[in-house]
Design an enzyme around this catalytic site. Structure first.
Site, short mmCIF file in Angstrom:
data_model
loop_
_atom_site.label_atom_id
_atom_site.label_comp_id
_atom_site.label_asym_id
_atom_site.label_seq_id
_atom_site.Cartn_x
_atom_site.Cartn_y
_atom_site.Cartn_z
N LYS A 677 1.06 -1.35 0.05
CA LYS A 677 0.08 -0.02 0.12
C LYS A 677 0.98 1.21 -0.04
O LYS A 677 1.58 1.78 0.87
CB LYS A 677 -0.98 0.12 1.28
CG LYS A 677 -2.03 1.06 0.98
CD LYS A 677 -2.53 1.44 2.27
CE LYS A 677 -2.22 2.85 2.92
NZ LYS A 677 -2.32 3.63 1.95
N GLU A 758 9.18 2.04 11.45
CA GLU A 758 9.89 3.15 11.31
C GLU A 758 9.43 4.70 11.29
O GLU A 758 8.34 4.80 10.43
CB GLU A 758 11.03 3.20 10.21
CG GLU A 758 11.81 1.68 10.03
CD GLU A 758 12.74 1.72 9.02
OE1 GLU A 758 13.52 2.78 8.71
OE2 GLU A 758 13.01 0.79 8.49
N CYS A 792 12.69 11.90 6.80
CA CYS A 792 12.78 11.70 8.47
C CYS A 792 14.28 11.94 9.02
O CYS A 792 14.20 12.12 10.19
CB CYS A 792 12.35 10.09 8.64
SG CYS A 792 12.78 9.14 7.55
N GLU A 888 7.83 17.03 15.76
CA GLU A 888 8.53 16.84 14.44
C GLU A 888 7.72 17.76 13.51
O GLU A 888 6.31 17.74 13.66
CB GLU A 888 8.17 15.46 14.04
CG GLU A 888 9.18 15.34 12.75
CD GLU A 888 8.85 13.58 12.36
OE1 GLU A 888 9.78 13.44 11.59
OE2 GLU A 888 7.71 13.02 12.28
#
Ligand SMILES: Cc1cc2nc3c(=O)[nH]c(=O)nc-3n(C[C@H](O)[C@H](O)[C@H](O)COP(=O)(O)OP(=O)(O)OC[C@H]3O[C@@H](n4cnc5c(N)ncnc54)[C@H](O)[C@@H]3O)c2cc1C
Length: 1009
Positions: A677, A758, A792, A888
């Site tokens: 996906k 992750e 990231c 973040e």
């Protein structure tokens, strides 16, 4: 008639005789510099440490800092007695009386630098130039400076060039030509210019952009030089800038205003394989232009840099790998220049007597007068050779760098390396007393002997030519090379691919379940974030029924796939890698449009996808066969691995091909079946990966492509009893939800679900008080703003020690202001749009939070009005408790935190929920060791950007709230997709047992083929 070789030998001997009348002081035994040279030539490791110390010294504030650094650099060096002698004060003594040793060291190094730097400023340099004038030696002056990181720095540089020009012209107005002949070819005032000092954003992929910025800066300088009757030379730097420099030269000197001006020159580097073609082309251009120009022929100053850079990137090495090949090419190009003397004035930039004597002999053969070309040598080097050439009646010019010690360090270190190079002429002649006949040998002859095996190749460790044999089994893993966008053919391929992809806008992609293409009533669109009214494509959207079906077919396909040999599965991945490579530009172009990736970033993403395929195939071959656990008589115990079952891969949009392909490939090669996906925002790229896997021959049902909303089908499948493994990369919020949900066992579930998770980061880089700011600033900007801060791994907290703070901020803000923001279809754009409207709004909210909490120190003004462009932004006065320092943001926003010392810096860096990447800029070996030991991050980077992990080289992934501690692209990654199993058999019969058991056996496959 004498042969050319004997003519060269005769002239060479004459030069040596003249040289021997005045021995080279640099290579005598007295003085700090001489001792440094002698020690460095004895021990390569010591040389490295000493030169590193020399490099950092000017930026150290106090005596105790100097002494501490010295001790750290030389802690493990051999021959400490010699070193103590060299430094004039023993290391132990230095610790006791640093206030004496520090200044002594600084003085020694300054004196050494002064041997190569002709003056601190224009006034200072005049003393040197006058002295040289009395020796009949001319000059070209070069301005030393820090690497420019911003446009404000380039403006200052341009102003300094103009000042220098004015002052040189003024001071030398009554000077005449030393030879008094053909003086119109050789103006007295000669300025050497480096283009990298005049534009901070040169991107090798976009020479046109560089020229558009450089030409306006150069024109006033050229105009003034012409008025003053001066000469301007374009120096040549690294290979990445070569084509731009050549193009700039040809463009600007073809302009009406400069077309008939003969006092312009450029450098050709003979160590480059393509230098002959470039020089021919330049001469042709010169003839068409119809005005004389000049070429300084050199071998080239960046040999070590070019070889290591090309090795790192997997590129063909642009330089010759054998020293005699550079020497031979220098001679070829010498002939080419002299044969075209009617249009080009030659300057031979060499200290090598053979190269010099060859030029002299060939000019003589062609009947070219000595006054019509010149020899150029560096200030502070080969003094006796200069004197000899003057005595022989040749024209000699000295290259004189001007500037302060700190910015001059990289130049000084280059000279130290040159003087101690094993391959260098000066070392051979003046330090090792190599016999004259060897020094004058024909380089072509040396090459011939080396090819016949009489001489070993000079650099057996480096083999970067295009003929490099394909990797053989057991050879070190090789990554897919990045595309070198400095090459015009690659720029053209990318532009064509962008045009082609544009034509495909609006394409439709189906779901793929069990090999069938499935269209649903709902289609959703994927847009170009640079221009959201452009629809890149439409994708069929799956609902719960399609998700159920995909799981069922994947479960059914599993039984056969798990029993397919690992070798077949590895080959599937390798075929995928080949197709990705073949379609590389097309896929890169698609990424530019679908996710707003700048060219090089898009290329890096495809290269990484290729690497994942080849690396995991290689790892699977290593792990695929059952391996004996222990060798005991009478019993065989083999450990091997089974796949887990049905894997659900949920991937993000920020590395739309690499992460998706990496997780899918790992799952497939280990024998799991997969439902992939992709992210809704990068669904067209996801569909391309499905297409590629099908072309590579993945069996129906083994890989299924399901596009849909994470909150609907994603959630349904995570919770499903028939899904055995979830490989997820994405946000912390979703990751934690998956982690928790997968922990609940559903009725009928066979396995405990494995989650590979992750998530994000709040990555920090620390700038130490002795950091090399040229590097720290450029790398911080790239890490924070490259791909709009949406990696990231991106930098979001820059932690700066207060000692350095003001200088860092000044340069950082200037550098940020120079970064190009815009549509990434343009190759020089660094910051493109963020992915979608939701991200755009979220980041804008954070900017408001930042403004209320901290100081807005910089925000870009010129961003395109349409599209999801966020201006790169820097906040200062940030404290660790602020939201912008904790949460973040995933956008081009950088928070700067000031700290007292390294203790506090490490505390702040570690004081976050995340542990993904972290970085440190320092030149203190002790501090570097400390950070290596203490920084909480899955990937710690020292003196380099904190983004750009390479498969196999930097296995990637974090811990704490950044992830479950897995390492994509690492040796142990595949284990996450497998269950270990041990099969033990008693093979003894009545005490009779085989003597030896093999370490590996065939796979346990059933049914056997
Ligand atoms: C006045 C002047 C201006 C200069 N301007 C520039 C400039 O703009 N740009 C620039 O790049 N250089 C420039 N240089 C050249 C450079 O800085 C070195 O001084 C020069 O390359 C040394 O060559 P040489 O002939 O004096 O010495 P040599 O000892 O004969 O040659 C050393 C050179 O050989 C090459 N070499 C070393 N090892 C190998 C190997 N294993 N395989 C192949 N080749 C090898 C390298 O180029 C090395 O510098 C300039 C030099 C001078 C004198």
């Amino acid at each position: 008639m004498k042969s050319l070789q004997s003519e060269i030998e005769q002239r060479g001997r004459q030069i040596f005789e003249l040289v021997d009348n005045h021995p080279e002081s640099l290579f005598t035994k007295a003085g700090f510099y001489q001792r440094l040279m002698a020690l460095s030539m004895r021990d390569e490791q010591l040389k490295l440490q000493l030169f590193r110390f020399v490099d950092v010294l000017p930026s150290l504030g106090s005596s105790s800092e100097i002494v501490e650094h010295l001790q750290e650099y030389l802690a493990h060096a051999n021959g400490s007695q010699k070193i103590s002698e060299l430094l004039g004060a023993g290391v132990r003594l230095a610790r006791i009386v640093p206030w004496i040793s520090g200044p002594v060291l600084r003085w020694n190094v300054s004196e050494m630098a002064r041997q190569f730097i002709a003056g601190r400023n224009p006034n200072d340099v005049m003393r040197t130039l006058r002295k040289r004038r009395s020796q009949k030696i001319g000059f070209t002056v070069d301005l030393l400076g820090e690497a420019v990181v911003s446009e404000s720095e380039t403006d200052k540089y341009a102003a300094r060039y103009l000042d220098l020009l004015e002052s040189l012209a003024h001071e030398t107005k009554d000077w005449t030509d030393p030879l008094g002949k053909n003086s119109e070819l050789f103006p007295v005032v000669n300025l050497s210019v480096k283009i990298s000092a005049l534009y901070s954003q040169i991107n090798p992929a976009d020479p046109a952009d560089a020229i558009a910025h450089l030409a306006p800066k150069l024109r006033p300088l050229l105009r003034r030089a012409r008025e003053l009757g001066a000469f301007i030379n374009f120096d040549m730097e690294s290979y990445a800038h070569k084509n731009t420099t050549l193009e700039l030269f040809k463009t600007i000197f073809a302009e009406e205003e400069f077309r008939d001006w003969p006092h312009a020159g450029i450098v050709t580097q003979a160590y480059l394989r393509d230098s002959e073609a470039d020089l021919r082309n330049l001469i042709e251009w010169g003839r068409a232009r119809g005005t004389r120009f000049a070429v300084r022929l050199v071998k080239g100053a960046y040999w070590d840099y070019e070889t290591s850079k090309s090795r790192q990137n997997g590129w063909d090495c642009p330089v010759f790998l054998q020293k005699p090949a550079s020497d031979a090419n220098f001679e070829t190009l010498t002939r080419l220049l002299l044969e075209n003397e009617s249009i080009v004035t030659a300057a031979f930039g060499s200290h090598n007597v053979r190269s010099i004597a060859h030029a002299q002999a060939f000019a003589e053969e062609l009947g070219i007068d000595r006054s019509r070309f010149e020899f150029q040598l560096l200030y502070g080097m080969a003094g006796p050779i200069k004197r000899a050439l003057v005595e022989m009646g040749y024209r000699v010019r000295e290259y004189c760098p001007v500037g302060e010690l700190l910015p001059g360090m990289s130049y000084l270190v280059r000279r130290l390396l040159e003087n101690t190079s094993n391959e260098g002429f000066l070392r051979a002649k003046f330090s090792e007393n190599v016999p004259v006949e060897d020094l004058l040998r024909d380089p072509c002859e040396i090459l011939r002997r080396s090819k016949n095996g009489v001489l070993p190749p000079s650099n057996p460790t480096i083999n970067m030519t295009t003929t490099t044999p394909k990797t053989h089994p057991g050879a070190p893993y090789e990554n897919a090379p990045l595309t070198n966008f400095a090459l015009p053919e690659n720029q053209e391929k990318m532009r064509t691919a962008l045009r082609e992809q544009r034509k495909q806008f609006g394409r439709k992609v189906p779901l793929t379940i069990n090999g069938e293409k499935i269209w649903t009533d709902n289609m959703f669109s994927s847009v170009n974030p640079s221009q959201p009214d452009q629809i890149v494509g439409y994708a069929a959207e799956a609902g719960i029924p399609e998700a159920e079906r995909a799981i069922a077919v994947a479960r059914a396909a599993f039984e056969k796939w798990r029993r397919t040999s690992f070798e077949q599965r590895c080959q599937l991945l390798e075929r995928v890698a080949e197709i990705l490579e073949r379609r590389r530009f097309e896929l890169c172009a698609l990424e530019v449009f679908e996710v707003g990736k700048p060219w090089a970033q898009a290329d890096g993403d495809i290269a990484e996808a290729i690497d994942f395929c080849t690396f995991y195939a290689r790892q699977m071959r290593r792990m695929g066969r059952p391996r004996l656990t222990q060798n005991v008589p009478g019993e065989e115990s083999y450990q091997h691995y089974w796949p887990r079952g049905v894997a659900l891969v949920i991937a993000p949009w920020n590395f739309p091909m690499a992460i998706l392909c990496g997780m899918v490939s790992a799952a497939l090669v280990t024998g799991n079946t997969v439902i992939m996906k992709p992210s809704e925002q990068s669904v067209i790229i996801g569909a391309m990966l499905m297409e590629i896997y099908e072309e590579a021959g993945v069996p129906p049902g083994v890989l299924n492509f399901l596009n849909g909303k994470g909150s609907v089908i994603g959630a349904h499948m995570v919770d499903h009893k028939d899904v055995d493994l979830i490989a997820f990369t994405g946000s912390r919020e979703v990751g934690l939800w998956i982690w928790e949900t997968a922990g609940k066992t559903r009725e009928g579930q066979r396995e405990l679900k494995r989650v590979i998770c992750e998530m994000g980061g709040k990555n920090a880089m620390i700038v130490d008080s002795d950091a090399d700011l040229d590097e720290a600033i450029v790398d911080s900007i790239y890490s924070a703003f490259g791909f709009q801060g949406q990696k990231c791994s991106a930098l979001s907290r820059l932690i700066v020690l207060e000692e350095n703070y003001n200088r860092v901020i000044e340069r950082l803000l200037g550098a940020a202001a120079s970064v190009r923001v815009g549509n990434p279809e343009e190759p020089s754009v660094v910051v493109g749009p963020v992915i979608d409207e939701a991200a755009y709004r979220r980041i804008l909210d954070y900017l408001e939070v930042g403004k209320s909490e901290a100081t807005l120190a910089y925000q870009a003004k010129d961003v395109p009005p349409h599209g999801y462009f966020i201006p790169p932004t820097i906040f200062t006065g940030v404290t660790p408790d602020m939201r912008i320092a904790r949460e973040e943001i995933f956008g081009p926003v950088l928070s700067v935190i000031k700290v007292r010392d390294l203790d506090e810096a490490i505390d702040v860096a570690n004081g976050t929920d995340y542990a993904l990447t972290g970085g440190f800029f320092s030149r203190s070996p002790a501090n570097i060791e400390r950070v290596k030991a203490q920084l909480e991050a899955g990937n710690v980077y020292i003196n380099r950007p904190c983004t750009g992990a390479i498969v196999g080289r930097h296995p990637f992934g974090g811990f704490k709230m950044s992830g479950s501690g897995t390492k994509a692209g690492g040796e142990d990654y595949l284990l996450n997709f497998l269950v270990p199993r041990v099969v033990t058999e008693n093979v003894a019969r009545h005490g009779m047992a085989p003597e030896k058991t093999p370490e590996y056996r065939d796979e346990f496959l059933w049914p056997k083929k």
